[in-house]
Design an enzyme around this catalytic site. Structure first.
Site, PDB file in Angstrom:
ATOM      1  N   THR A 135       8.095  -1.835 -17.278  1.00 51.70           N
ATOM      2  CA  THR A 135       7.273  -0.704 -16.841  1.00 51.70           C
ATOM      3  C   THR A 135       7.836   0.570 -17.461  1.00 51.70           C
ATOM      4  O   THR A 135       8.976   0.933 -17.213  1.00 51.70           O
ATOM      5  CB  THR A 135       7.265  -0.579 -15.306  1.00 51.70           C
ATOM      6  OG1 THR A 135       8.615  -0.441 -14.835  1.00 51.70           O
ATOM      7  CG2 THR A 135       6.660  -1.819 -14.669  1.00 51.70           C
TER       8      THR A 135
ATOM      9  N   GLU B 202       5.301   0.004  -5.530  1.00 43.67           N
ATOM     10  CA  GLU B 202       4.173  -0.152  -6.450  1.00 43.67           C
ATOM     11  C   GLU B 202       3.668  -1.589  -6.455  1.00 43.67           C
ATOM     12  O   GLU B 202       2.454  -1.842  -6.416  1.00 43.67           O
ATOM     13  CB  GLU B 202       4.572   0.265  -7.864  1.00 43.67           C
ATOM     14  CG  GLU B 202       3.408   0.208  -8.845  1.00 43.67           C
ATOM     15  CD  GLU B 202       3.758   0.731 -10.223  1.00 43.67           C
ATOM     16  OE1 GLU B 202       2.824   0.889 -11.032  1.00 43.67           O
ATOM     17  OE2 GLU B 202       4.956   0.964 -10.499  1.00 43.67           O
TER      18      GLU B 202
ATOM     19  N   ASP C 114       8.127  -8.476  12.601  1.00 43.43           N
ATOM     20  CA  ASP C 114       7.845  -8.464  14.040  1.00 43.43           C
ATOM     21  C   ASP C 114       6.472  -7.904  14.381  1.00 43.43           C
ATOM     22  O   ASP C 114       6.118  -7.777  15.552  1.00 43.43           O
ATOM     23  CB  ASP C 114       8.929  -7.686  14.797  1.00 43.43           C
ATOM     24  CG  ASP C 114       9.007  -6.210  14.401  1.00 43.43           C
ATOM     25  OD1 ASP C 114       8.248  -5.793  13.487  1.00 43.43           O
ATOM     26  OD2 ASP C 114       9.824  -5.476  14.980  1.00 43.43           O
TER      27      ASP C 114
ATOM     28  N   LEU D 189       5.438  -4.862  14.078  1.00 40.72           N
ATOM     29  CA  LEU D 189       5.558  -3.527  14.666  1.00 40.72           C
ATOM     30  C   LEU D 189       6.132  -2.548  13.652  1.00 40.72           C
ATOM     31  O   LEU D 189       6.827  -2.941  12.711  1.00 40.72           O
ATOM     32  CB  LEU D 189       6.470  -3.564  15.894  1.00 40.72           C
ATOM     33  CG  LEU D 189       6.021  -4.417  17.082  1.00 40.72           C
ATOM     34  CD1 LEU D 189       7.162  -4.564  18.082  1.00 40.72           C
ATOM     35  CD2 LEU D 189       4.791  -3.804  17.751  1.00 40.72           C
TER      36      LEU D 189
ATOM     37  N   GLU E  88       9.035   7.390  -2.814  1.00 41.58           N
ATOM     38  CA  GLU E  88       8.072   8.152  -3.599  1.00 41.58           C
ATOM     39  C   GLU E  88       7.438   9.233  -2.718  1.00 41.58           C
ATOM     40  O   GLU E  88       7.160   8.993  -1.539  1.00 41.58           O
ATOM     41  CB  GLU E  88       6.981   7.231  -4.153  1.00 41.58           C
ATOM     42  CG  GLU E  88       7.521   6.076  -4.992  1.00 41.58           C
ATOM     43  CD  GLU E  88       8.238   6.537  -6.242  1.00 41.58           C
ATOM     44  OE1 GLU E  88       7.747   7.489  -6.877  1.00 41.58           O
ATOM     45  OE2 GLU E  88       9.293   5.959  -6.581  1.00 41.58           O
TER      46      GLU E  88
END
Length: 317
Positions: free
Chosen positions: A41, A73, A219, A221, A277
């Site tokens: 990349t 990404e 989990d 959550l 990011e």
């Protein structure tokens, strides 16, 4: 177990693409019968394009070789696919923080050779967080932490590693920005001045700090942590306790909840950090998609809070 003739795509950030160990592992896997497709990349969007190519090729596994940003990404590109098209995912740590992989038990110094050992195991389901129209696999942060990340250049991170966070965070803490926040979640209505906000699928961020110490990536959550504005000395004391507590409970003035969804609204636009990011905004709707990605690699072993209490009773008895 990954089948012997599986097709594996490697999404390589510049650091991993230059690593001789990666090239050696590619050769070893090819000799073992795997089809291995390295995809470096260099420009924004290259990782997502590699995932799309992998899906079109009916690949079995996509390996994100990089830091939390590379995993972010790749995870977003996987979530853009229909579930039936989605390859399994793995990750090799070649970034500055590597928080998501480190929390799972991936050796940050183990290099690419770890991948070969994982191929004998079974992928396991990992939750994925959603915020507005994006996904995140590790953690979303707002407040001082996100401001520091937004102001820390990529080149400085490459040189200083996770130390970059603290080099920037120390002076920021003395001129700490606070944000007026309205937070809503099941069983929670909170409004006030907030210095830090963490929404964790995984437990750690900032190069190894457990800001959501009870978070588990499987989990179903999200862990919501709100650190109100307070004096710097008191904040350091409370956050030191927070990162060491095993349960999702309030820590003095710090609010800690485990939720399936949450809504955060700020009075002004703020920087929001997603997996390393920066994405600025003012209003954020969070939710979780349980078991959305099949992940190949170590699965963290956990001792539940009740198990810890039972062990303590046994030790005392």
């Amino acid at each position: 177990m990954m089948k012997q003739d599986a097709t594996i795509y490697l999404v390589l950030n510049p650091s991993s693409a230059a690593d001789e160990d990666v090239r050696e592992v590619v050769s070893v896997l090819r000799d073992a019968g795997y089809t291995v497709c390295p995809r470096p990349t260099w420009e924004k969007g290259d990782g997502a394009r590699a995932v799309q190519e992998a899906a079109a090729d009916k690949a079995d596994l996509v390996v994100a070789c990089g830091g939390d940003g590379t995993l972010h990404e790749v995870a977003n590109a996987l979530m853009a696919l229909d579930e039936a098209q989605r390859p399994a995912m793995a990750g090799l740590p070649y970034g500055t923080g590597n928080d998501f992989l480190t929390a799972l038990g991936v050796d940050p110094k183990g290099g690419a050779v770890q991948l070969a050992s994982w191929l004998g195991g079974e992928p396991w389901p990992v939750d994925v967080g959603r915020i507005n129209d994006r996904h995140f696999i590790n953690m979303a942060t707002a407040g001082v932490g996100a401001t520091v990340t937004a102001e820390t250049s990529r080149g400085f991170k490459d040189v200083a590693g996770s130390l970059a966070y603290f080099v920037k965070a120390i002076p920021a803490a003395f001129d700490m920005p606070v944000h007026r926040l309205q937070a809503r979640a099941p069983g929670l209505e909170w409004e006030g001045e907030a210095a830090f906000i963490f929404v964790g699928n995984g437990p750690q961020s900032g190069g190894g700090w457990n800001f959501c110490p009870a978070a588990e990536v499987d989990d179903g959550l999200l862990d919501l942590v709100i650190v109100p504005a307070m004096g710097l000395t008191e904040m350091v004391r409370q956050m030191r306790e927070l990162v060491n507590q095993p349960e999702a409970t309030d820590c003095h003035d710090i609010v800690y909840r485990q939720v399936k969804e949450a809504h955060l609204r700020f009075e002004e636009e703020v920087p929001l950090n997603l997996d390393g990011e920066s994405f600025p905004g003012q209003e954020f709707a969070f939710s979780v998609q349980p078991g959305a990605i099949a992940f190949l690699g170590p699965r963290p072993s956990r001792v539940t809070a009740e198990g810890e209490k039972q062990k303590k009773r046994e030790d005392e008895g």
